[in-house]
Design an enzyme around this catalytic site. Structure first.
Site, PDB file in Angstrom:
ATOM      1  N   SER A  51     -40.221  10.914  19.270  1.00 27.93           N
ATOM      2  CA  SER A  51     -39.181  10.162  18.291  1.00 27.93           C
ATOM      3  C   SER A  51     -39.447  10.353  16.943  1.00 27.93           C
ATOM      4  O   SER A  51     -38.730   9.740  16.171  1.00 27.93           O
ATOM      5  CB  SER A  51     -39.193   8.651  18.636  1.00 27.93           C
ATOM      6  OG  SER A  51     -40.324   8.159  18.401  1.00 27.93           O
ATOM      7  N   THR A 184     -38.543   4.870  15.117  1.00 33.00           N
ATOM      8  CA  THR A 184     -39.165   5.285  13.846  1.00 33.00           C
ATOM      9  C   THR A 184     -40.775   4.855  13.403  1.00 33.00           C
ATOM     10  O   THR A 184     -40.954   3.796  13.957  1.00 33.00           O
ATOM     11  CB  THR A 184     -38.336   4.418  12.953  1.00 33.00           C
ATOM     12  OG1 THR A 184     -36.899   4.503  13.326  1.00 33.00           O
ATOM     13  CG2 THR A 184     -38.513   4.978  11.459  1.00 33.00           C
ATOM     14  N   THR A 202     -38.091   9.720  11.112  1.00 33.79           N
ATOM     15  CA  THR A 202     -37.759   9.703  12.534  1.00 33.79           C
ATOM     16  C   THR A 202     -36.971  10.816  13.057  1.00 33.79           C
ATOM     17  O   THR A 202     -36.397  11.656  12.007  1.00 33.79           O
ATOM     18  CB  THR A 202     -37.007   8.414  12.949  1.00 33.79           C
ATOM     19  OG1 THR A 202     -36.351   8.439  14.513  1.00 33.79           O
ATOM     20  CG2 THR A 202     -35.404   8.585  12.142  1.00 33.79           C
ATOM     21  N   ARG A 212     -25.349  12.927  13.623  1.00 32.22           N
ATOM     22  CA  ARG A 212     -25.403  11.475  13.402  1.00 32.22           C
ATOM     23  C   ARG A 212     -26.841  11.486  12.521  1.00 32.22           C
ATOM     24  O   ARG A 212     -27.701  12.104  12.920  1.00 32.22           O
ATOM     25  CB  ARG A 212     -25.683  10.976  14.786  1.00 32.22           C
ATOM     26  CG  ARG A 212     -25.986   9.223  14.705  1.00 32.22           C
ATOM     27  CD  ARG A 212     -27.573   8.846  14.761  1.00 32.22           C
ATOM     28  NE  ARG A 212     -27.584   7.759  15.100  1.00 32.22           N
ATOM     29  CZ  ARG A 212     -28.546   7.153  14.916  1.00 32.22           C
ATOM     30  NH1 ARG A 212     -30.023   7.861  14.530  1.00 32.22           N
ATOM     31  NH2 ARG A 212     -29.162   5.745  15.056  1.00 32.22           N
ATOM     32  N   VAL A 213     -26.540  10.361  11.825  1.00 34.26           N
ATOM     33  CA  VAL A 213     -27.922  10.024  10.939  1.00 34.26           C
ATOM     34  C   VAL A 213     -27.843   8.557  10.923  1.00 34.26           C
ATOM     35  O   VAL A 213     -26.905   7.882  10.926  1.00 34.26           O
ATOM     36  CB  VAL A 213     -27.531  10.399   9.242  1.00 34.26           C
ATOM     37  CG1 VAL A 213     -28.679   9.913   8.286  1.00 34.26           C
ATOM     38  CG2 VAL A 213     -27.456  11.853   9.034  1.00 34.26           C
ATOM     39  N   GLY A 214     -29.222   8.222  11.144  1.00 32.82           N
ATOM     40  CA  GLY A 214     -29.370   6.649  11.308  1.00 32.82           C
ATOM     41  C   GLY A 214     -29.926   5.994   9.960  1.00 32.82           C
ATOM     42  O   GLY A 214     -29.513   6.363   8.910  1.00 32.82           O
ATOM     43  N   ASP A 215     -30.419   4.758  10.248  1.00 34.47           N
ATOM     44  CA  ASP A 215     -30.848   3.876   9.118  1.00 34.47           C
ATOM     45  C   ASP A 215     -32.130   4.567   8.294  1.00 34.47           C
ATOM     46  O   ASP A 215     -32.233   4.199   7.179  1.00 34.47           O
ATOM     47  CB  ASP A 215     -31.450   2.576   9.829  1.00 34.47           C
ATOM     48  CG  ASP A 215     -32.304   2.759  10.682  1.00 34.47           C
ATOM     49  OD1 ASP A 215     -32.313   3.511  11.662  1.00 34.47           O
ATOM     50  OD2 ASP A 215     -33.574   2.011  10.504  1.00 34.47           O
ATOM     51  N   THR A 235     -37.427  -0.531  12.724  1.00 29.47           N
ATOM     52  CA  THR A 235     -37.358   0.327  13.535  1.00 29.47           C
ATOM     53  C   THR A 235     -36.114   0.165  14.722  1.00 29.47           C
ATOM     54  O   THR A 235     -36.011  -1.153  14.912  1.00 29.47           O
ATOM     55  CB  THR A 235     -38.974   0.760  14.305  1.00 29.47           C
ATOM     56  OG1 THR A 235     -38.633   1.671  15.487  1.00 29.47           O
ATOM     57  CG2 THR A 235     -39.175  -0.694  14.817  1.00 29.47           C
ATOM     58  N   GLY A 236     -35.772   1.006  15.448  1.00 32.55           N
ATOM     59  CA  GLY A 236     -34.751   0.689  16.412  1.00 32.55           C
ATOM     60  C   GLY A 236     -33.451   1.267  16.370  1.00 32.55           C
ATOM     61  O   GLY A 236     -33.252   2.340  15.866  1.00 32.55           O
ATOM     62  N   GLY A 238     -30.559   2.456  14.821  1.00 33.84           N
ATOM     63  CA  GLY A 238     -30.162   2.485  13.378  1.00 33.84           C
ATOM     64  C   GLY A 238     -28.835   2.002  13.141  1.00 33.84           C
ATOM     65  O   GLY A 238     -28.539   1.113  12.039  1.00 33.84           O
TER      66      GLY A 238
HETATM   67  N1  GLY Z   1     -34.113   3.923  13.623  1.00 31.81           N
HETATM   68  C1  GLY Z   1     -34.032   5.291  13.824  1.00 31.81           C
HETATM   69  C2  GLY Z   1     -32.602   5.680  14.156  1.00 31.81           C
HETATM   70  O1  GLY Z   1     -31.865   4.822  14.557  1.00 31.81           O
HETATM   71  O2  GLY Z   1     -32.421   6.912  13.907  1.00 31.81           O
END
Ligand code: GLY
Length: 333
Positions: A51, A184, A202, A212-215, A235-236, A238
């Site tokens: 991950s 993450t 991450t 797609r881009v996360g948090d 973490t988790g 996003g």
């Molecule tokens: N927390 C990482 C993501 O959702 O990309």
């Protein structure tokens, strides 16, 4: 002024490896910034972690893309996202922070910047991750119950990835039980001079829709640090943190007087009250006050915090958990 006691906090059990690599930097009087960067590099360089960094699971099209950021204060922070040819998003983000006036570089531009800064391109997709992706692409049900971050994007995967499978792939019962593996790597530290820093890195959600881009690369979502108020890293899933500006929220709660424990718990409660929560969702959040007091909270059980101080080298469950988990807790390693 009394000497400051250094501390480093990292997400999940792989945070222990991260802390072990970074703690000598803090002990030797090095900077919190160097420590959090080293912690993330250590996990990014481990191809068995699916991950983060090289070895991360790819998107629906079979390509790995990395996100990360680093933050010392609102004046000194940066992130990079959708990086597909370089393995150290936190180090690249640090260069963005130190060498430019920008806060976020994405995709091709981030990669051109990395190359110009002397970072060496690498193939991020390992044979093992490619095998998992092939299995997912051919028959997602095969992986049900295995230890990986199963996730089927709630959209038409065939259209976005060019795959020609049937719609059963998108059926609700194909969505695997909630995130069982790690996510993450998020790190917060205070050095012997009292400076705070944070970083996170991450490969994002496994089999995400390409693009797609996360948090994690976005300041205030997956990380926020303000030495006047405190720091938070997450973490988790996003999307839940992005809908609520989760880490910014936690730090603002501390600014208004909340303890690290109350801030972390209230940020998770905000997510629960503001978002639709599905079985495969998880969020873990760590909060750190400028005086070194810290806490954590999670949406579900299973989240762990690795903490290293002069007195302790521990792995602890979240101080507050909002929902019971249907999955067995991650074993304490
Ligand atoms: N927390 C990482 C993501 O959702 O990309």
């Amino acid at each position: 002024m009394p000497p400051v006691r250094p501390i480093i906090l990292s997400t999940w059990s792989f945070g222990r490896i991260a802390n072990s690599a970074a703690w000598p930097i803090l002990c030797a009087g090095g900077s919190a910034l160097d420590a959090v960067e080293r912690a993330c590099i250590t996990v990014e360089d481990d191809p068995t972690i699916d991950s983060v960094g090289r070895g991360g699971l790819p998107d629906a099209s079979g390509r790995v893309s990395l996100d990360g950021c680093v933050m010392l204060s609102p004046k000194r922070c940066a992130g990079v996202c959708f990086v597909r040819r370089f393995n150290h998003p936190v180090s690249i983000a640090r260069r963005v922070m130190e060498q430019t006036h920008h806060v976020l570089l994405a995709g091709d531009g981030a990669e051109a910047f990395s190359e110009a800064q002397g970072f060496a391109p690498v193939e991020l997709l390992t044979d093992e991750a490619r095998d998992v992706w092939h299995k997912w692409r051919n028959d997602p049900a095969q992986l049900r119950g295995e230890r990986y971050r199963g996730w089927l994007p709630p959209c038409n995967v065939e259209e976005v990835s060019g795959m020609s499978d049937n719609r059963q792939r998108l059926a609700a019962d194909e969505v695997l039980p909630h995130n069982r593996s790690h996510d993450t790597i998020g790190v917060l530290a205070i050095d012997t001079r009292g400076a705070m820093a944070g970083a996170c890195s991450t490969s994002g959600m496994a089999f995400k829709v390409p693009g797609r881009v996360g948090d994690s690369p976005i300041i205030g979502h997956g990380l926020y640090v303000d030495p006047q108020a405190g720091a938070a890293v997450a973490t988790g899933t996003g999307e839940l943190l992005m809908r609520t500006c989760g880490c910014f929220l936690a730090v603002e709660l501390m600014r208004q007087g909340a303890s690290p424990a109350d801030a972390a718990r209230q940020a998770i409660e905000r997510i629960v009250n503001s978002c639709d929560i599905f079985d495969n969702h998880q969020v873990g959040l760590i909060t750190l006050a400028p005086d070194g007091a810290w806490s954590s909270a999670a949406l579900r059980s299973g989240f762990r915090v690795a903490v290293c101080t002069n007195d302790a080298d521990d792995l602890t469950p979240a101080a507050a958990v909002h929902l019971p988990s249907s999955d067995p807790a991650e074993p304490l390693l």
